[in-house]
Every structure is written in C-alpha cells, then in structure tokens.
Motif scaffolding. Structure first.
Motif: not given
Length: 539
Positions: A481-488
């Motif tokens: 979830i945190v990865s998808l909500l923040t920068k690649e």
C-alpha cells in the motif's frame, strides 16, 4: 550426573590445543584490512562455508533447548530444524543478489536496494536483537552445559567460555571464526552421533521408545485448534522465521559472503543444508531417549533443558564423554564467536564507517575489535537477567523470533521479487513492524495485569505462531500500500537487485555457477525433509 575423569580431560585438553593452533595460525596470517577481518578475504571454499553455517547455527541453545523440546513434549518445535530447504533458498535465490551487490552486510544491501534510512533501522535493531536473544541465550545455555559437565559453578563456566571465545574472535576476525568453526562442526557431529547410537542401544531401539512414550507423543503435527502448536500457523510462522534467520540475517549470510565466488557460496549452502538435517538425530532424539529412560526410572533430571547433559554424563564411557563435552563446548564457542564477529561487522561497517567515511582500514579493524570487546562485556552483564528464564529455552527463543522476523522477512522478500517496492515503504514497514513486535513482547510480559476482555490482553495472549502469521500478512499489505501511494523507485535502485531487472549477462553468469550435481543434491535434501515430516506424524 557423573563428573568427568582423567581420560575425559585429556580429550578436552587435546581438542583445545588443536583449536588454539588453528586460531594462532590464522592470527599470524591475517591482513589488516576490513575485507580480510570481516569476510575472511572473500576467499573461502564451499566445505568451510557449509561447516561454518552449520556450526554457527548449532549453539548450546540447540544442544540444551532442542533436546529439551524432545524431552518436554514440544515435538512440533522440530519443524524449525527442518529448515534445510530455507538454507537452499539462501544459496539459490538470495545469494546471487547479495554477491552481485558486493555488500559486506545485510543493512548495506537494504541501502543499495532502498535507502540509508532502512540501513540504519536494520543495523541498530540487529545489534540490539543479537544482544537480547543470541548472545544472552547462548551464554545462559552454555553456563548450564559447562557447569553440569565440568562440575564447576554456572558463573565460572559461562565467564571462562565467553572470555576465551571473545579472545580469538577479537584477534583473528572472521577467518579465525570460520576455520575454528569447521573443526567444531566435525567434533560436535561425531560426539552427538555417538550419544544417539549409545542411547538408542540403551533404550532397546526406536520401537521400544514408541512403546514407552506412545505414538501420539511422536507426532509433530497437532490439530489446527491446538492451543500451543496449531499446524497451519506453525508451518507459516516457522517459514517466516526461517527466511529471516537463514536468508536475511547477518549472522548466517556473512558465512556465504566469505566465499570466493557464487559457485562456492551456493555449494556451501547446499552442504550446510545437508548438515542442517543432522540436529533431528543429534539432539532431538537424545532428548526423547532421556525422557524414555526417565519414564522407566533409569534416569533423573528436574528440567527438560537438563536432558542432554544428564544423558551424556550417564551413558557414555570415559574418553568418549570427554569428546562429546568438547563438542558441546565447541557448539557454545562457535555460536558466540559468530555473533561477536557479526556484531562488530554491523557496528563498524554500518554505523562507524557511515559516521566517519574517511577512516583508514587499519583503524576500522581496530574499531571492530573494540566493538567485539564491548559486546562480550554486554553479554556477560546480561547473564543474571537470562538466568531468570523459565520453561523450555528453545520455545522461548522461537517465540521472540516470531515477533522480530515478519517485517524484515517481508522487506527482503518483496524487495527482490517486486520492483515497485520503494524506500519509503521499506522504512515505514521496518519501523512500524519493530514497534509492533516490541509492544507484543511487552504485552506478553504484563498480560496477567490486563483486562481479560480487552484488545490488549487478546494481543498479548494470542498464540505466538498465530500472531507471527497475521503480523507477516500485515507487513506485506503495509509494504504494498505505501509503495503504491508513493513514488516509484529509480532504475539505479532496482537494476540487478530484483528478479525482473536482472540483465542477460548476469543471468548467464548465474547459470554457469551451478551444474547437475548441485541440482541433484538439492533435490535429495528436499526429499529427506519431506520424509522426516512424514515419519514424525504419530502413526
């Protein structure tokens, strides 16, 4: 308990002379640079890598605790000793990533894949975890073994072993650790195997054991509703702990990083996996033998953790008893040496060198030596605190690891398998995960004073295996979830560090690092693991 006689002492003395000879030889040859001191010059062959993996894993907490699990109706704990398949995972899956990145430590790998924040969290936490679990538990268990065997008091036994081990670890570094561990692994296997054969003969064979303890006692698979060891969460949580311990923990991975190349490192893990199958026969079965003899009135001990030393001192003939005693001392010393060296590596490379990047190599080695001395002192200070531990030591160790492992396992597993996982997600998961683990340990200690209908009591009282499984799922969801909500993450942070970004050249290099023999032995190890799981099903 029978005390050791003259012939026993001759065997022990001879063993220590050889050990001292190896340590002195290594100390005289060593170079004053960090690669030589912390990773044995990255020039170690597969046999020494495998023996070192085994010896650093098998400490006195295994000798005391695993035999105690066999003697104290905790047979499901056997699953932690069937982690040969996870050791294979280290060699086949994780090691190529670590070797390609050229790192010294696991926190350093996290910095390459994510950022410096994750490195700091893992470095500091690993050192604290080593002192609270590995060092203190090993010293405590070692004190029991040494005092029981040598007829000396607990403090003298524990202190003398710690000081002696600390001495050659400080002076010789990683090379002294891996070469002395190779000898210690050989002595330990020979000694414990002798006890197993003599013990089986004394009880009248395996069939006689089954008649005395009953087939249900020998069942490692309990129902899903079992309050202690429900089989679904036992399988899940033990695997999570196994991946953390064998594939991401500095203590074990450092052994494979000493190898001269990926081929030798992988073969070392395959050999280590073969050796990892031995504790079932070397320690668990003697614990069951000790229980059988106690049930028949032929042996007496107060706590299951005393089963192995009492069995050894009563069954083995003079001389052989000394050899096994030397093996037990070897187990204690190899575990301590490994954790001392890992602590000093983490502190020097991941903390000190980061704060002072221009420090010359010679001073870094000196810093590592001072760090080892400090860790030895902290370990000694922890002895009286550890002496208050009750119950089966091995179960205590696994329950604490079930709270430590989930966030770290999640970050490493998803870090190499899913390119989208980024630095922010890794950092958040590690921090939140470590906070949750700490809260769980605290709630478990104070649960008797909590309201039994409240959520806090429920969290503190939940079975440690069930908690570990749900905790791991929580960490995986949080990471994604945190990865998808923040920068690649950038290409620099993922190239050759995740499965989907490995270059064709690196794939080719990896393919040339193994042959059909490596694959065949790997399959044999997996089949043996399956066979043991089927054998201990109570039928």
């Amino acid at each position: 308990m029978q005390t050791l006689d003259t012939l026993d002492w001759i065997f022990i003395g001879f063993y220590f002379l050889i050990l001292a000879g190896i340590a002195i030889w290594v100390i005289r040859k060593k170079k004053e640079n960090t690669e030589d001191y912390f990773l044995a010059g990255r020039n170690v062959g597969w046999f020494v890598v495998g023996a070192s993996i085994f010896a650093s894993n098998i400490g006195s907490e295994h000798v005391v605790g695993l035999a105690g699990a066999g003697a104290g109706n905790k047979l499901p704990m056997l699953i932690y000793e069937l982690h040969a398949w996870v050791v294979l995972l280290l060699g086949w899956v994780f090691l190529p990533f670590y070797a390609r990145s050229g790192v010294f430590t696991m926190p350093e790998f996290l910095e390459k894949r994510f950022d410096a924040r994750s490195r700091w969290v893992l470095s500091v936490f690993s050192i604290i975890a080593y002192v609270l679990t590995k060092i203190s538990v090993t010293i405590y268990a070692g004190g029991i073994v040494v005092s029981a065997l040598l007829g000396i008091d607990f403090w003298t036994g524990a202190l003398s072993t710690v000081v002696l081990t600390g001495l050659y670890t400080v002076l010789g570094g990683m090379k002294a650790v891996v070469y002395t561990e190779t000898l210690q692994a050989i002595v330990l296997v020979l000694g414990a195997a002798t006890l197993t054969f003599v013990g089986l003969d004394a009880v009248g064979g395996w069939g006689s054991i089954q008649e005395t303890v009953g087939p249900e006692y020998l069942d490692m698979w309990r129902s899903a509703n079992d309050p202690e060891f429900p089989w679904p969460t036992l399988l899940i949580t033990s695997s999570i702990v196994g991946i953390w311990y064998w594939c991401t923990d500095q203590y074990i991975v450092q052994r494979t990083l000493t190898a001269r190349n990926i081929k030798e490192g992988r073969r070392g893990t395959i050999f280590g996996a073969l050796l990892k199958l031995l504790p079932v026969f070397l320690f668990l079965i003697p614990g069951i033998i000790a229980l059988t003899l106690k049930m028949r009135g032929e042996l007496h001990w107060d706590s299951p953790d005393e089963a192995f030393p009492v069995l050894m001192s009563n069954l083995l003939p003079s001389g052989i008893r000394g050899l096994v005693a030397a093996g037990l001392l070897a187990a204690l010393m190899s575990s301590l040496a490994s954790v001392f060296n890992s602590c000093s590596t983490l502190f020097t490379v991941d903390i000190y060198k980061k704060l002072r990047p221009n420090t010359p190599e010679k001073k870094l080695v000196r810093t590592g030596q001072i760090a080892t001395v400090v860790v030895v002192i902290i370990g000694i200070v922890w002895i009286p605190i550890m002496a208050n531990i009750s119950g089966v030591l091995y179960e205590y160790l696994q329950s604490v690891q079930s709270y430590i492992a989930p966030p770290i396992t999640a970050v490493f597993l998803l870090g190499i398998s899913y390119r989208r996982i980024n630095a922010t997600a890794a950092f958040v998961t590690l921090v939140v995960g470590l906070m949750v683990g700490t809260i769980r340990i605290f709630l478990e200690i104070i649960k008797d004073s909590l309201n039994q209908d409240g959520i806090l009591f429920y969290l503190g009282d939940m079975n440690f295996l069930s908690f570990g499984a749900w905790f791991f799922l929580f960490c995986i969801i949080l990471l994604i979830i945190v990865s998808l909500l923040t920068k690649e993450p950038s290409e620099e942070k993922t190239l050759n560090l995740t499965f989907s970004t490995i270059t064709d050249e690196e794939k080719k290099n990896n393919k040339s690092s193994y042959n059909w023999k490596d694959i065949l032995i790997t399959i044999i190890v997996l089949l043996i693991v399956a066979a043991i799981m089927i054998f201990f099903n109570g039928d």
